[in-house]
Design an enzyme around this catalytic site. Structure first.
Site, short mmCIF file in Angstrom:
data_model
loop_
_atom_site.label_atom_id
_atom_site.label_comp_id
_atom_site.label_asym_id
_atom_site.label_seq_id
_atom_site.Cartn_x
_atom_site.Cartn_y
_atom_site.Cartn_z
N ARG A 35 2.81 4.77 -0.27
CA ARG A 35 1.76 4.17 0.55
C ARG A 35 0.45 4.93 0.41
NH1 ARG A 35 6.41 4.37 3.50
NH2 ARG A 35 7.33 2.36 4.02
N CYS A 36 0.03 5.13 -0.80
CA CYS A 36 -1.15 5.94 -1.12
C CYS A 36 -2.12 5.10 -1.94
CB CYS A 36 -0.70 7.17 -1.91
SG CYS A 36 -2.02 8.24 -2.50
N GLY A 37 -3.37 5.41 -1.85
CA GLY A 37 -4.36 4.73 -2.68
C GLY A 37 -4.11 4.90 -4.16
N PHE A 38 -3.39 5.96 -4.52
CA PHE A 38 -3.08 6.22 -5.93
C PHE A 38 -1.72 5.65 -6.35
CE2 PHE A 38 -6.01 9.70 -4.77
CZ PHE A 38 -7.02 9.44 -5.70
N THR A 39 -1.01 5.00 -5.44
CA THR A 39 0.32 4.46 -5.74
C THR A 39 0.33 3.55 -6.97
OG1 THR A 39 1.02 4.69 -3.45
CG2 THR A 39 2.26 3.13 -4.79
#
Length: 159
Positions: A35-39
């Site tokens: 659940r990360c912007g970099f996922t």
């Protein structure tokens, strides 16, 4: 523990493993989160893995919940997420602390070998990447901002 290859690991499914299982390969170690912007980098990691796997390259994913609780799911939820959303086929390991007193020995080792920006040791965020050559030397460290595809040339040079 005297070398990288002495470090024990636990796969996402609970099976024991070791860095020795990857001896002789070029290894990209990444702390990952669902659940990360970099996922979306999972897609690039999978692509890089598929492109160079036959030449002795492996990506190792270590889910980490230390940054904004962005990996709060269970092992089963993480496995399902990686499979369904990104078709991940590279090894994913049990949730891992990368900083602090409970930091996994692998991350203690990696950080001691390659410092980050301005000499910092701590991992700053999810999707920090460490590239290891076939002899087990940590040759580079890359921030979350570095996209997996940007590492292709460096990976090729180590294969």
């Amino acid at each position: 523990m005297s070398t990288l290859y002495d470090i024990p690991l636990v796969l996402l499914n609970g099976q024991s493993a070791s860095m020795a299982d990857f001896r002789g390969q070029v290894i990209l170690v990444v702390n990952v989160a669902s659940r990360c912007g970099f996922t979306p980098q999972y897609a690039g990691l999978q692509s890089l893995y598929l492109q160079y796997q036959a030449q002795g390259f492996v990506v190792l994913g270590f889910p980490c919940n230390q940054f904004g609780s962005q990996e709060s799911g269970s092992e089963d939820e993480i496995a399902e997420f990686c499979s369904l959303n990104y078709g991940v086929s590279f090894p994913i390991f049990a949730k891992t602390d990368v900083n602090g007193e409970a930091a996994h020995p692998l991350y203690q080792y990696l950080k001691s070998q390659q410092s980050g920006f301005l000499g910092t040791e701590n991992i700053k965020w999810n999707f920090t990447k460490f590239l290891i050559d076939r002899e087990g030397r940590v040759v580079s460290r890359h921030s979350s901002m570095t996209k997996p595809e940007e590492l292709a040339q460096e990976v090729e040079s180590l294969l």
